[in-house]
Design a protein around this motif. Structure first.
Motif, PDB file in Angstrom:
ATOM      1  N   TYR A 121      -5.905   2.890   7.750  1.00  0.00           N
ATOM      2  CA  TYR A 121      -6.233   2.270   6.469  1.00  0.00           C
ATOM      3  C   TYR A 121      -6.558   0.789   6.691  1.00  0.00           C
ATOM      4  O   TYR A 121      -5.748   0.051   7.250  1.00  0.00           O
ATOM      5  CB  TYR A 121      -5.056   2.381   5.495  1.00  0.00           C
ATOM      6  CG  TYR A 121      -4.691   3.810   5.175  1.00  0.00           C
ATOM      7  CD1 TYR A 121      -5.284   4.466   4.094  1.00  0.00           C
ATOM      8  CD2 TYR A 121      -3.774   4.513   5.949  1.00  0.00           C
ATOM      9  CE1 TYR A 121      -4.954   5.783   3.792  1.00  0.00           C
ATOM     10  CE2 TYR A 121      -3.446   5.834   5.666  1.00  0.00           C
ATOM     11  CZ  TYR A 121      -4.041   6.455   4.589  1.00  0.00           C
ATOM     12  OH  TYR A 121      -3.715   7.760   4.295  1.00  0.00           O
ATOM     13  N   GLN A 157       0.820  -1.217   0.000  1.00  0.00           N
ATOM     14  CA  GLN A 157       0.000   0.000   0.000  1.00  0.00           C
ATOM     15  C   GLN A 157       0.858   1.273   0.000  1.00  0.00           C
ATOM     16  O   GLN A 157       0.328   2.374   0.039  1.00  0.00           O
ATOM     17  CB  GLN A 157      -0.935   0.003   1.212  1.00  0.00           C
ATOM     18  CG  GLN A 157      -1.919  -1.147   1.226  1.00  0.00           C
ATOM     19  CD  GLN A 157      -2.838  -1.116   0.025  1.00  0.00           C
ATOM     20  OE1 GLN A 157      -3.420  -0.085  -0.295  1.00  0.00           O
ATOM     21  NE2 GLN A 157      -2.953  -2.250  -0.656  1.00  0.00           N
ATOM     22  N   ASP A 158       2.176   1.130   0.018  1.00  0.00           N
ATOM     23  CA  ASP A 158       3.122   2.247  -0.008  1.00  0.00           C
ATOM     24  C   ASP A 158       2.841   3.268   1.110  1.00  0.00           C
ATOM     25  O   ASP A 158       2.558   4.439   0.846  1.00  0.00           O
ATOM     26  CB  ASP A 158       3.088   2.934  -1.369  1.00  0.00           C
ATOM     27  CG  ASP A 158       4.295   3.820  -1.610  1.00  0.00           C
ATOM     28  OD1 ASP A 158       5.274   3.738  -0.835  1.00  0.00           O
ATOM     29  OD2 ASP A 158       4.247   4.616  -2.564  1.00  0.00           O
ATOM     30  N   PRO A 159       2.922   2.830   2.370  1.00  0.00           N
ATOM     31  CA  PRO A 159       2.583   3.723   3.492  1.00  0.00           C
ATOM     32  C   PRO A 159       3.453   4.972   3.578  1.00  0.00           C
ATOM     33  O   PRO A 159       2.999   5.992   4.110  1.00  0.00           O
ATOM     34  CB  PRO A 159       2.751   2.837   4.728  1.00  0.00           C
ATOM     35  CG  PRO A 159       3.663   1.745   4.297  1.00  0.00           C
ATOM     36  CD  PRO A 159       3.389   1.526   2.838  1.00  0.00           C
ATOM     37  N   HIS A 176       4.049   7.023   1.383  1.00  0.00           N
ATOM     38  CA  HIS A 176       3.450   8.096   0.587  1.00  0.00           C
ATOM     39  C   HIS A 176       2.000   8.368   0.964  1.00  0.00           C
ATOM     40  O   HIS A 176       1.314   9.098   0.258  1.00  0.00           O
ATOM     41  CB  HIS A 176       3.585   7.773  -0.906  1.00  0.00           C
ATOM     42  CG  HIS A 176       5.001   7.823  -1.350  1.00  0.00           C
ATOM     43  ND1 HIS A 176       5.773   6.686  -1.459  1.00  0.00           N
ATOM     44  CD2 HIS A 176       5.806   8.860  -1.665  1.00  0.00           C
ATOM     45  CE1 HIS A 176       6.993   7.029  -1.845  1.00  0.00           C
ATOM     46  NE2 HIS A 176       7.049   8.345  -1.977  1.00  0.00           N
ATOM     47  N   LYS A 177       1.541   7.788   2.059  1.00  0.00           N
ATOM     48  CA  LYS A 177       0.173   8.022   2.515  1.00  0.00           C
ATOM     49  C   LYS A 177       0.155   9.110   3.581  1.00  0.00           C
ATOM     50  O   LYS A 177       1.120   9.303   4.317  1.00  0.00           O
ATOM     51  CB  LYS A 177      -0.427   6.739   3.082  1.00  0.00           C
ATOM     52  CG  LYS A 177      -0.664   5.683   2.015  1.00  0.00           C
ATOM     53  CD  LYS A 177      -1.753   4.746   2.433  1.00  0.00           C
ATOM     54  CE  LYS A 177      -2.086   3.744   1.366  1.00  0.00           C
ATOM     55  NZ  LYS A 177      -2.779   4.279   0.231  1.00  0.00           N
ATOM     56  N   GLN A 178      -0.972   9.798   3.652  1.00  0.00           N
ATOM     57  CA  GLN A 178      -1.195  10.794   4.689  1.00  0.00           C
ATOM     58  C   GLN A 178      -1.485  10.074   6.007  1.00  0.00           C
ATOM     59  O   GLN A 178      -1.997   8.949   6.009  1.00  0.00           O
ATOM     60  CB  GLN A 178      -2.389  11.683   4.316  1.00  0.00           C
ATOM     61  CG  GLN A 178      -2.132  12.570   3.124  1.00  0.00           C
ATOM     62  CD  GLN A 178      -0.990  13.542   3.384  1.00  0.00           C
ATOM     63  OE1 GLN A 178      -0.937  14.192   4.414  1.00  0.00           O
ATOM     64  NE2 GLN A 178      -0.064  13.618   2.446  1.00  0.00           N
TER      65      GLN A 178
END
Length: 157
Positions: A38, A28-30, A32-34
């Motif tokens: 999730y 989920q590529d954390p 690059h997540k805000q």
């Protein structure tokens, strides 16, 4: 407590559900997540992406969980985690069942672990841990805490 690095995930010797939880969260590529929570697999597996500032350990309380395994993966910064084995939490505060946590003021015979980006630490239910610490610096961190329900490893029969 189990520790390792995502670049050597296969060498960490993790039980398959722990390995799968990390792989699923990383997909989920954390980084690059805000900051937010999730869902990955309903209540069985989710991740909390967060940013925080490190604090001296004496300014923080430790936490422990009963229902979820905590997989703490550092994305940016450097942090020290103070931790203890099961049954080492002292001066326990109120249990928060809905959010699966209990804070405590002290850990009997605490150990420390320093995480750098890409490193993870896995805390089983009942193991007290105090993340987000640094002895001298107040510095920003970004991390993801992957929450895997204990039944993934310890099925109820």
């Amino acid at each position: 407590m189990i520790t390792g690095h995502i670049d050597h995930l296969a060498a960490a010797g993790l039980a398959q559900p722990l390995y799968d939880a990390l792989v699923q969260a990383l997909a989920q590529d954390p980084a690059h997540k805000q900051p937010d929570s999730y869902t990955l697999d309903g209540d069985r597996l989710f991740m909390n992406v967060m940013t925080l500032t490190t604090q001296p350990p004496h300014e923080k309380k430790a936490e422990l969980h009963r229902a979820y395994i905590d997989i703490q993966l550092l994305l940016e910064g450097v942090e020290t985690i103070h931790y203890g084995t099961s049954e080492r939490a002292r001066e326990l505060l109120e249990w928060h069942q809905e959010d699966d946590y209990q804070l405590c003021h002290a850990i009997d015979n605490p150990q420390t672990l320093t995480l750098e980006p890409g490193m993870f630490a896995i805390f089983m239910p009942g193991e007290p841990h105090k993340p987000g610490c640094h002895e001298t610096l107040r510095a920003p961190l970004k991390k993801v805490v992957i929450k895997l329900h204990r039944e993934a490893l310890f099925p109820v029969s």
